[in-house]
Scaffold this motif. Structure first.
Motif, mmCIF file in Angstrom:
data_model
loop_
_atom_site.group_PDB
_atom_site.id
_atom_site.type_symbol
_atom_site.label_atom_id
_atom_site.label_comp_id
_atom_site.label_asym_id
_atom_site.label_seq_id
_atom_site.Cartn_x
_atom_site.Cartn_y
_atom_site.Cartn_z
ATOM 1 N N ARG A 106 0.829 -1.198 0.000
ATOM 2 C CA ARG A 106 0.000 0.000 0.000
ATOM 3 C C ARG A 106 0.872 1.259 0.000
ATOM 4 O O ARG A 106 0.572 2.240 -0.664
ATOM 5 N N GLU A 107 1.969 1.186 0.757
ATOM 6 C CA GLU A 107 2.881 2.317 0.790
ATOM 7 C C GLU A 107 3.457 2.568 -0.599
ATOM 8 O O GLU A 107 3.514 3.691 -1.078
ATOM 9 N N HIS A 154 0.948 4.150 -2.822
ATOM 10 C CA HIS A 154 0.772 5.558 -2.478
ATOM 11 C C HIS A 154 1.763 6.421 -3.259
ATOM 12 O O HIS A 154 1.391 7.435 -3.849
ATOM 13 N N GLN A 193 1.097 8.710 -7.153
ATOM 14 C CA GLN A 193 1.275 10.157 -7.222
ATOM 15 C C GLN A 193 1.872 10.589 -8.546
ATOM 16 O O GLN A 193 1.799 11.751 -8.913
#
Lengths: 337, 299, 280, 276
Positions: B18-19, B22, B26
Motif C-alpha cells: 500500500r505504501e 501511495h 502520485q
C-alpha cells in the motif's frame, strides 16, 4: 592519476583478448562447415577448399587456430571480403569517415540540446517546463528510430520536399575523397553548392541518430543536477551570497558534469548501434549499412572482422572517456596525500 | 545526533504494497502508462475476439486501402490495409502478443542469468568476480544491436533466436546492477549480523541480501522490457527477427517500407504501436524508480 | 537594538503526510559580541530558524514571522538580490559536515578567494594574500601551499578551518555555526571550539552556536535557548541554565548527561512531561 | 581466579593498502599487539578517536575479521576466525553503532530475533516465537512490535532490537561498538540504563567501544585507551579517570567538554577579565 590510467589500461587487455575470441569464435559457431561459410554462397572447388583449410589452419588444434588468427589481426590483416575480394580493412577505411561524420553531428546535436534541457528541467523542477521537457525526452527515449526515420522522410522529404531522402550528397556532385568527410572534401574542392548539398543530406540522419542520445543525456543531466543541488557544498555556495546563476552554473554544474560526461561517452556505443538502422534507412554509405549488407550477403569475413574493428573502436572510445573522467574529477586526478 | 533523523515513534503500520502504491500513484505519467499497458495486455489476450479480421487473410480486392477517415477508406478496414490486402488493425492487435511475449521472455532470461552472475560476483568477489565482470565487459564492448544482429546471423534469423540474442545482450546490465547492489548491501551491518547469527553463504545471498536489491532490479527489468521490444522490432525491421508474414510490428514496418510515400499509414501505425507500448512501459519504469527510490522515501 | 531579532517565527514544511511545523512561534534575538547557543535534540528544529534567516531552506518550506530584522533592516521584505549582499558578508554560516560542505571540484584557494571577490571586490594577488592571511588566522600555517589543495586532500578538522576562514573573510557581524564539531573527533572538536571562541572575541562578532551537545554549550555560550519539537522550552544565560534550569525538559536533558549520573541509573527524558518554562 | 570470558594475546592486525603498479604497497598497522583479559560480568571500555583501531579490534574479537597475528581465547577455548564453529559463533555477538543499518529492512522484528534460533538450534517455530517475544519485552518493547518492519521504529527502539537479537543465543560476551553515539542524549540514557539492567539480570560481559569519555566513565569497569593502534593506557575506571598516566589520555580528557557549573563560572570569569 597515473595509477588510475595504468589500471584502466591493464583492464583493456583481457577485454581485447575476449573480443578477439568472440570474433574468432563467431565463424566457428555458424552451423555447418566454416570453410563453406567463409567462402560464400557459390561453393568452392575441392582445390580451393584445400587451400582454405590450409589458410585458416582448420586441420590444426583450435587454440593454434586462434593464435594464428590473433597473429593476423595484430599484423592488421583482417582478411578479404568474400563478395568484393578486397581487403576488409580497405573497405572499412573507405566507409568509416561517413559514419564518423554522421556520428559526430548526431552527438553534437544531442549534447547541445540535451545538456541545457537537462539543466533547465532541474532548475525548474516540478514546473510545466520540467514536465514538458522530460515528457519529450521520454518520448525520444522510447522512439523506435527506424520508424522515426521513416516518419521524417514522409514529412520533410515527401510532404514538404525540404530534404533529400537518401545518400550523402546530390548525385550531380562528385567529390574525390580526400579526408572522406563530405563536408570537408567539398570545402577543399571549393565547391560551395556541394557543401550545402552534403549539409542538407546530413540533417535528417543527424536528427534521427541523435534522438536517443539526446533523450538519455537530457535525463541524465537533470538527475545529476538534482542530486548535486542537494549537496552540502551547494548550500555553502548559497551561504556565501553567490548569485543563483553562479551557484547553479558553476558550483553545481561542475560536479554534475562528471557523471554526464560518462553518459555522453557511453552514447558512442549507442550511436554505433543506431548507425546500423539510420544508415539503412537513409542509404548512408557507412559502416552500419556495410555490416548489415554483409550479413544479408553472408559475407562472414566482413562480419567477423568488421565486428572486431567496431568493438575495438568502441572500447578505445570508452577508454578515453574513462581518462577524461579522471581528468575532470579532482578526486581521481589529485591523489590525496 | 542530528545527522540521524528519527522516524516518528507512532508510525502506523502500513503494508509495503500500500505504501508503494501511495508513492506510485502520485506519478500521473506512471498511472497512465500502467493503464495503457493493461489495455495492451488485454488486446493481446483477446486478439482473436477483438480483431475484425484474421491477421493473415489477404483481401485481394482491397490492397493498400487507406484508413476509414481518409478518402477512399472504409469502416471494414478501420486502419486500412497493407500492400497484400491484410487488415492493419487486426495485424496490429495480434502484433501486441508478439511484443509482450518478447518482452517477458527476454526479461526473464536476462534477469535469471544476470542476477545469478551478479550475485555470485558481488558476494564472493576475488577472482570469480574478476572473471565474470571481464566477460560482461566484453559483451558490453559490442554495440548491443550489432551484437544481437551478429548473434542472429550465427543462430539464423527468427523470433526465438532474436529473443535469445537480445537476452544475451541485455544480461550484463543486470549482472552489473546486482553486483553493485550486492556489494553495497554486503558491507552493511545487518548482513554482518546475519552472518554472526550463523547464516550460511547461500542464505546470506538469497534470503538476506537479494531481497534488498529488488528495487533497482524491478526498475531495470522494466527498462529492459521496453528495450527488448525496441530491439526485437529493430531486428524484425532489418529482416532478421520475426519473419513475414508474422504480424510482428517491426517486421510489418520492414515489409511496408517501399510504400512509405504512397501509403503512409502502413508505416505510421505499426511504429506508433511500438512507440506507445514502449513509452507506456518507460513511464511505468520512471514511476517505479521514483516510488522505490529509498532517497525519496521516509523523508 | 539587538543585532538579529526574530519574533514569532514559524517554518512549515510541505511533506507527503501533510504540513509539518519544524519551528513553531519562536523568538530569537542576539546582540552583537554575544554567543548564543541554540540547543536541542534531533527533530527540535534547532537549525531551521537560522537556515530561514540565511534563506537556505528548500522550496517546500513556508516561513512566516512577525519580525525578522538584522541591524534594523527587515530581512523578510528583501529581494533575494538584496539579501545576497548581506549573506556571506555580514552574516556567515558554517555547517556540520566540513568535508561535504566544500566543493570537491574546486581548490580551497578558489573557494576562499571567491567570497573575497564577491563581497570585497578583491581579486588576483590581493585576494591570494588575504586568503593566506585568513588561513593563518584559523591555524593553517602552510596556507600558500594549501590554497592549491582540494578538499579531499585534507582532514575533517582542516576542512572546518577552511570553512571558518571563508566565513570570517568579510569580518561578519554574525557567525552562525550549525553543529560545527559534531562530525569531528574529540581533540579536534576542542581545537575548533577554541578557535571559534577566540575569533568571536577578537573580531567582536556575534556567534550563534547550534548544537545538541550540552558540553559544547557549557564551553562556549553566554546565553542559551533550549528547543524541543519546534518550540522554545527555555531561554537563560548559561550559568543560570546549568545551575537552576526552569523547564523540566532542560532538567531532564541535564540529568541524562552520563557525567551527572546520580547513583546507578540515569533519569530518562520520557519520565517527564515537558512544558516550557514560565515566562517563555 | 575463574577462566576469563575473553582473553586476547598479542592481537595484531595489519592492512596492506593496494599499492598497485608504481607505488609500493604500504603496510598499515591498525591494531598492534593488544593484550587483555575480561572476567564475567564486567565491562571493558575501549576508548579512542577515529582511526585508532578500536573498531578493527571489535571486529576481530567478534570473529568477523581474522587477526594477522595473536590469539583470542573465549571461555578458555581458542577461536579461529577462519573456521568459526557453531558453538564459538554463539558465544560472541555484536551491537553496531548505526541503528539504521543493522536491521534487515525486509525482515520483520519477530524474524530478526528468531533467526539466530532458527539457524543454531532445533527449536520449533512456536518455541522460537515465545523466546523472541520474551526477549522483546525484556528490552522494553511490546508484543505488538513483533510483526513490524524496522522502518517503523525509532533509532532507540532499533538499538533495543539489535541488543535483543544479540542476546538470543545467550552469548558469553557482547561487543558494543559505539552503541549510543548515534542517539539523542535522552535516548542514549535509556539505552545505557537498559544495558546496565541486562548486565545485572543476566551477568553479561561487555566490550564497550566508544569515543565518548562521559559514557565510558558511566558504564565501564575497566578502560583501555587506544591511539594509532596501540594501547596506551589500560586500567580500572577509577585509575584511568583519576590518574591518567599517558600524555594522550590527558589530552583526551582535556578536550572533552566540561559542563560542570564550576568550569562555566571559570570560563565566564576569564572572559569578563579579557573584555574588561
Amino acid at each position: 592519476m597515473l595509477k588510475y590510467i595504468l589500471n584502466r589500461l591493464l583492464l583493456v587487455i583481457p577485454t581485447l583478448i575476449g573480443i578477439t575470441i568472440c570474433s574468432f569464435g563467431f565463424v566457428r559457431l555458424i552451423p555447418g562447415d566454416p570453410i563453406l561459410a567463409l567462402s560464400g554462397e557459390r561453393g568452392v572447388t575441392a582445390e580451393r577448399y584445400a587451400t582454405l583449410v590450409e589458410k585458416y589452419g582448420f586441420d590444426r588444434p583450435i587454440w593454434e587456430q586462434y593464435f594464428r588468427y590473433l597473429g593476423q589481426v595484430v599484423r592488421g590483416d583482417f582478411g578479404d571480403s568474400l563478395a568484393t575480394h578486397r581487403p576488409v580493412v580497405e573497405e572499412f577505411l573507405k566507409l568509416f569517415p561517413a559514419t564518423v561524420e554522421l556520428g559526430i553531428f548526431a552527438l553534437i546535436f544531442a549534447i547541445v540540446i540535451g545538456v541545457p534541457a537537462g539543466i533547465f528541467a532541474a532548475v525548474k523542477r516540478g514546473t510545466w517546463l520540467d514536465q514538458g521537457l522530460m515528457g519529450t525526452a521520454l518520448v525520444g527515449y522510447s522512439m523506435p528510430i527506424f520508424w522515426w526515420g521513416l516518419l521524417m522522410i514522409i514529412f520533410f522529404s515527401g510532404y514538404l520536399g525540404w530534404t533529400p531522402v537518401s545518400g550523402r550528397i546530390g548525385l550531380q556532385f562528385f567529390m574525390k575523397p580526400v579526408t572522406g568527410f563530405m563536408l570537408v572534401d567539398s570545402l577543399l574542392a571549393g565547391n560551395f553548392n556541394a557543401f550545402v548539398s552534403a549539409l542538407r543530406h546530413l540533417i535528417l540522419p543527424t536528427i534521427v541518430l541523435g534522438t536517443i542520445p539526446l533523450a538519455v543525456i537530457a535525463r541524465q543531466t537533470r538527475s545529476a543536477m538534482l542530486e548535486v543541488m542537494g549537496e552540502d557544498y551547494v548550500r555553502t555556495a548559497r551561504a556565501k551570497g553567490l548569485s543563483g546563476r553562479r551557484v547553479i552554473g558553476l558550483h553545481a554544474l561542475r560536479n554534475a558534469l562528471i557523471p554526464v560526461v560518462t553518459t555522453i561517452g557511453l552514447q558512442v556505443g549507442v550511436l554505433m548501434g543506431g548507425a546500423i538502422l539510420t544508415e539503412t534507412i537513409f542509404s548512408w554509405p557507412g559502416i552500419g549499412r556495410w555490416l548489415v549488407d554483409s550479413i544479408y550477403k553472408r559475407d562472414y569475413a566482413v562480419v567477423q572482422n568488421g565486428l572486431l574493428i567496431v568493438a575495438v573502436i568502441v572500447m578505445i572510445v570508452n577508454l578515453f572517456v574513462d581518462l577524461l573522467y579522471a581528468v575532470i574529477n579532482p578526486r581521481i586526478r589529485v591523489q590525496s596525500s | 545526533m542530528s545527522t540521524v533523523t528519527n522516524a516518528p515513534e507512532t508510525h502506523k503500520p502500513v503494508s509495503g504494497v500500500r505504501e508503494f502504491w501511495h508513492y506510485f500513484s502520485q506519478n500521473r505519467g506512471a498511472v497512465i502508462g500502467l493503464i495503457v499497458l493493461l489495455i495492451m495486455v488485454l488486446i493481446a489476450l483477446f486478439a482473436p475476439v477483438l480483431a475484425p479480421h484474421a491477421p493473415e487473410l489477404q483481401y485481394r480486392d482491397a490492397l493498400l486501402k487507406p484508413p476509414a477517415w481518409q478518402e477512399g477508406g472504409s469502416w471494414t478496414y478501420v486502419l486500412g490495409t497493407d500492400p497484400v490486402g491484410r487488415d492493419m488493425l487486426s495485424r496490429l492487435m495480434y502484433g501486441a502478443r508478439f511484443s509482450l511475449v518478447i518482452g517477458v521472455v527476454v526479461v526473464v532470461l536476462a534477469l535469471v542469468g544476470g542476477v545469478t552472475l551478479g550475485l555470485v560476483a558481488g558476494y564472493f568477489r576475488g577472482w570469480v568476480d574478476i572473471v565474470i565482470m571481464r566477460v560482461m565487459d566484453i559483451i558490453l564492448a559490442f554495440p548491443s544491436l550489432l551484437l544481437a544482429l551478429v548473434l542472429v546471423a550465427v543462430l539464423g534469423p527468427g523470433l526465438v533466436n532474436a529473443m535469445l540474442a537480445i537476452a544475451i545482450v541485455l544480461q550484463p546490465h543486470f549482472a552489473r546492477l546486482v553486483r553493485a547492489a550486492v556489494m553495497a548491501e554486503s558491507s552493511r551491518d545487518y548482513v554482518t549480523s546475519a552472518r554472526l547469527a550463523g547464516a550460511s553463504h547461500l542464505r546470506l545471498m538469497l534470503v538476506t541480501i537479494l531481497p534488498n536489491c529488488v528495487a533497482p532490479l524491478i526498475v531495470q527489468a522494466t527498462l529492459s522490457f521496453s528495450s527488448a521490444i525496441l530491439d526485437a522490432a529493430a531486428l524484425g525491421f532489418l529482416g532478421l527477427g520475426a519473419q513475414p508474414p508474422t504480424p510482428e510490428w517491426g517486421t510489418m514496418l520492414a515489409t511496408a517500407r517501399e510504400f512509405i510515400l504512397r501509403a503512409p499509414w502502413v508505416v505510421t501505425f505499426p511504429g506508433l504501436a511500438i512507440l506507445i507500448t514502449v513509452l507506456a512501459i518507460n513511464l511505468i519504469g520512471d514511476g517505479l524508480r521514483d516510488a522505490l527510490d529509498p532517497k525519496l522515501k521516509r523523508s | 537594538m539587538p543585532l538579529l531579532e526574530i519574533k514569532n517565527l514559524t517554518v512549515a514544511f510541505d511533506t507527503s503526510v501533510g504540513l509539518f511545523k519544524a519551528v513553531d512561534g519562536i523568538d530569537v534575538s542576539v546582540d552583537s559580541r554575544e554567543v548564543l547557543a541554540i540547543v536541542g535534540e534531533s527533530g527540535s528544529g534547532k537549525s531551521v530558524a537560522m537556515l530561514a534567516v540565511m534563506g537556505l531552506l528548500p522550496g517546500t518550506a513556508t516561513v512566516t514571522a512577525d519580525k525578522m530584522e538584522f541591524e534594523g533592516i527587515d530581512l523578510l521584505k528583501m529581494t533575494p538580490q538584496e539579501k545576497r549582499q548581506i549573506i556571506g558578508r555580514d552574516i556567515a554560516m558554517i555547517f556540520q559536515e566540513p568535508v561535504a560542505s566544500l566543493n570537491p571540484c574546486f581548490t580551497v584557494g578558489f573557494q576562499l578567494e571567491e567570497v573575497l571577490g564577491k563581497h570585497l571586490g578583491m581579486h588576483g594577488r590581493a585576494a591570494r594574500d588575504r586568503a593566506i592571511e585568513l588561513l593563518k588566522l584559523v591555524g593553517i600555517k602552510d596556507g600558500a601551499e594549501r590554497l592549491g589543495a582540494y578538499p579531499h586532500q585534507m582532514s575533517g578538522g582542516q576542512c572546518q578551518r577552511v570553512m571558518i576562514a571563508m566565513a570570517i573573510s568579510c569580518n561578519p557581524k554574525l557567525l552562525i555555526a550549525d553543529e560545527p564539531t559534531t562530525a569531528l573527533d574529540v581533540t579536534i572538536q576542542k581545537q575548533i571550539l577554541d578557535l571559534l571562541v577566540r575569533l568571536q572575541a577578537e573580531h567582536g562578532m556575534a556567534l550563534i552556536m547550534i548544537t545538541h551537545d550540552m558540553g559544547v554549550v557549557a564551553e562556549t555560550a553566554d546565553r542559551v535557548i533550549v528547543q524541543y519539537k519546534g518550540k522554545k522550552m527555555e531561554e537563560a544565560d548559561v550559568l543560570t541554565l546549568f545551575e537552576n534550569p526552569k523547564s523540566n525538559y532542560t532538567r531532564a536533558l541535564l540529568s541524562a548527561l552520563p557525567e551527572n549520573a546520580v547513583g546507578d541509573r540515569l533519569p530518562t527524558v520520557s519520565d517527564f512531561v515537558f512544558e516550557a518554562a514560565p515566562g517563555v | 581466579m575463574a577462566t576469563p570470558v575473553l582473553e586476547v594475546r598479542n592481537l595484531t592486525r595489519d592492512y596492506v593498502t593496494s599499492g598497485g603498479f608504481l607505488r609500493p604497497a604500504k603496510m598499515v598497522h591498525a591494531v598492534k599487539s593488544v593484550n587483555f583479559t575480561l572476567q564475567k560480568g564486567k565491562t571493558l571500555a575501549v576508548v579512542g578517536e577515529s582511526g585508532c583501531g578500536k573498531s578493527t579490534l571489535a571486529r576481530m574479537i567478534t570473529l568477523i575479521d581474522a587477526p594477522t597475528a595473536g590469539e583470542i581465547l573465549i571461555d578458555g577455548l581458542k577461536a579461529d576466525a577462519h573456521h568459526v564453529t557453531r558453538e564459538m559463533r554463539q558465544k560472541v555477538q555484536i551491537v553496531f553503532q548505526n541503528p539504521y543499518g543493522s536491521l534487515n529492512p525486509r525482515q520483520k522484528i519477530g524474524d530478526v530475533l528468531g533467526e539466530p534460533l532458527l539457524l543454531n538450534t532445533d527449536m520449533k517455530a512456536p518455541e522460537r516465537r515465545d523466546k523472541a517475544m520474551a526477549m522483546l519485552t525484556k528490552v522494553g518493547l511490546g508484543p505488538e512490535h513483533f510483526n513490524r518492519y524496522p522502518h517503523m521504529f525509532s533509532g532507540g527502539q532499533r538499538q533495543r532490537i539489535a541488543i535483543a537479537r544479540a542476546l538470543m543465543l545467550n552469548p558469553s560476551f557482547l561487543v558494543l561498538d559505539e552503541p549510543v553515539s548515534a542517539l539523542d542524549l535522552s535516548v542514549q540514557a535509556q539505552i545505557l540504563n537498559l544495558l546496565k539492567d541486562l548486565q545485572d539480570e543476566f551477568g553479561l560481559t561487555y566490550v564497550f567501544i566508544s569515543h565518548d569519555l562521559s559514557v565510558v566513565r558511566y558504564i565501564a569497569d575497566e578502560v583501555m585507551v587506544m591511539y594509532f593502534g596501540d594501547v596506551v593506557e589500560h586500567g580500572t575506571r577509577d585509575a584511568v579517570f583519576g590518574n591518567p598516566q599517558h600524555e594522550y589520555t590527558r589530552t583526551l580528557f582535556a578536550a572533552t567538554p566540561n559542563s560542570s557549573v564550576e568550569s562555566i563560572k571559570a570560563r565566564l570569569a576569564k572572559k569578563a577579565a579579557l573584555v574588561g
